[in-house]
Design an enzyme around this catalytic site. Structure first.
Site, short mmCIF file in Angstrom:
data_model
loop_
_atom_site.label_atom_id
_atom_site.label_comp_id
_atom_site.label_asym_id
_atom_site.label_seq_id
_atom_site.Cartn_x
_atom_site.Cartn_y
_atom_site.Cartn_z
N TYR A 145 -45.33 20.77 -37.55
CA TYR A 145 -45.23 22.27 -36.60
C TYR A 145 -46.63 22.31 -35.99
CZ TYR A 145 -40.36 23.30 -38.13
OH TYR A 145 -39.25 23.02 -38.06
N ASP A 167 -31.04 18.13 -40.94
CA ASP A 167 -32.02 19.14 -40.13
C ASP A 167 -31.21 19.24 -38.76
OD1 ASP A 167 -33.79 19.84 -38.70
OD2 ASP A 167 -35.33 18.41 -38.97
N SER A 187 -33.52 18.99 -35.65
CA SER A 187 -34.11 17.42 -35.15
C SER A 187 -32.73 16.73 -34.38
CB SER A 187 -34.39 16.58 -36.27
OG SER A 187 -35.56 16.94 -36.81
N GLN A 196 -34.12 15.56 -44.44
CA GLN A 196 -34.10 14.83 -43.07
C GLN A 196 -32.65 14.66 -42.60
OE1 GLN A 196 -36.58 11.47 -43.28
NE2 GLN A 196 -38.00 12.37 -41.25
N ARG A 224 -38.80 20.67 -43.85
CA ARG A 224 -38.99 19.49 -43.26
C ARG A 224 -39.56 18.46 -44.47
NH1 ARG A 224 -40.61 19.86 -37.27
NH2 ARG A 224 -38.38 20.12 -36.74
#
Ligand code: NAD
Length: 372
Positions: free
Chosen positions: A228, A128, A131, A125, A120
């Site tokens: 997290y 990912d 996500s 990003q 992360r």
């Protein structure tokens, strides 16, 4: 450099790991793309669409000769005969759930890259998959719950009388939870939400929902490591259970999304708490595949307890195959193109991301989290 896209074999998997858009982009990098016939059908992409984008369609043995095999889920090793030596398998590999398969990739001399282990960090990003898929899952969970709910979401003042607004409670305010809050709000529900990370309080408020937080015991300061959560102390869990007991009886819709990386999902709702809810209420357990946040939730089933429906679809993004595939495919393209070495005509990973996602190499399982 040949990239192969296989038809997904897992039951209920509707997604595909490439779209005509990403096929074109890979071609622009100089890669040839081979797509197994029917790979996109469930996501609304016809073989002809892939062919028009420049892909080579094949009926069988799609992975033969491939340097990189793309998947939504990890392909059955039996489908990988004839891949180039050291070929990459790039997919959501479910490393803990599908360990024997990972061992097989090692035995075959493949380099398995688990996209769900993407770190992360800002530059990753756009790569990912957790996500991109969680966002869609949060949205769809609310729609499915709304559909199963025998009442309306928004308040309606009609000549025949007033319909009261539904009360929705979102547990776990990560990517899926934030989208669930936004979606439930758009549908007109009164929304509250909870998390263990204090940074989410602001986010809940900014979406026009009410934060419901454990106050007596400290939760996780700020974002938490890498965004997290970790397992909470027994004191926190007791305080959280009391909070849920006092709040949940008044809720019509509950969406649970709470996950702890590398561990079973935390149990947030007990059968006794469900018994206090109004019959006709709906709970959607988005964590069911990781063991579930809700007592009694069953993967891929809607079960009824005390008149409350508990939805446990294990693969919610697959309910939105077209968008889920488009975003997943872009994640894969963003990843491979970011590391594309023009001279070598292939991607070359750096240490930070390579070590984070590489499960197997040179015939061995090499990832720290899978060793020992
Ligand atoms: P996740 O799927 O791991 O967990 C979902 C949510 O459940 C989290 O918010 C977590 O705090 C919460 N949770 C865990 N245990 C709980 C419990 N006992 N009770 C209540 N809630 C509990 O998380 P996620 O959705 O993948 O992301 C979490 C955060 O990471 C988000 O804030 C997101 O913005 C951030 N993020 C950053 C990047 C990046 O910088 N590249 C990428 C993705 C996500």
């Amino acid at each position: 450099m040949t990239i192969a896209v296989l038809r997904e074999r897992a039951i209920g998997e509707t997604r595909v790991a490439a779209t005509p858009e990403t096929v074109r982009k890979f071609a622009a990098l100089g890669a040839g793309v081979v797509v197994e016939a029917g790979a996109g059908t469930a996501a609304g992409i016809a073989d002809a669409d892939f062919a028009a984008a420049g892909a080579t369609l094949v009926e069988s043995a799609a992975a033969a000769g491939a340097d990189i095999v793309l998947g939504v889920q990890g392909p059955d090793p039996a489908l990988l005969s004839g891949v180039a030596p050291g070929a990459w398998i790039v997919a959501g590999l479910d490393p803990f759930g599908q360990r024997p398969r990972i061992d097989d990739y090692a035995t075959l001399g493949l380099e398995a890259l688990a996209m769900e282990f993407m770190p992360r960090i800002t530059r990753a990003q756009s790569m990912d998959i957790l996500s991109s898929q969680a966002n869609l899952a949060g949205y769809k969970a609310v729609l499915v719950a709304a559909n199963l709910y025998g009442r309306a979401f928004p308040m309606m003042m009609t000549a025949a009388g007033t319909v009261t607004a539904a009360k929705a409670f979102i547990m776990g305010v990560g990517v899926a939870g934030l989208q669930a809050i936004a979606t439930a709000r758009r549908l007109g529900a009164q929304v509250s939400a909870t998390d263990v990370r204090s940074a989410t309080k602001e986010q809940i408020l900014s979406l026009g929902a009410k934060p419901i937080f454990v106050e007596a015991v400290a939760g996780i300061e700020g974002e938490g490591a890498g965004g997290y959560a970790t397992e909470m102390s027994p004191e926190y869990q007791t305080a959280q259970a009391e909070l849920v007991s006092s709040h949940i009886a008044k809720q019509d819709i509950v969406i649970t999304t709470a996950l702890i990386p590398g561990r079973a999902a935390p149990r947030l709702i007990s059968d006794a708490q469900i018994a206090t809810m109004r019959p006709g209420s709906v709970i959607y357990d988005l964590a069911v595949a990781q063991g579930g946040n809700v007592e009694g939730s069953v993967a891929d089933q809607v079960v009824e307890r005390h008149g409350v429906k508990i939805v446990g679809y294990a693969n919610t993004p697959a309910l939105l195959p077209a968008d889920a595939s488009a975003l997943f495919s872009r994640n894969l393209y963003n990843f491979l193109s970011a590391f594309w070495d023009k001279e070598q005509g292939r991607p070359v990973l750096d240490e930070e991301i390579g070590n984070a996602i590489r499960l197997t190499q040179g015939g061995q399982v090499v990832h720290e989290r899978l060793k020992g």
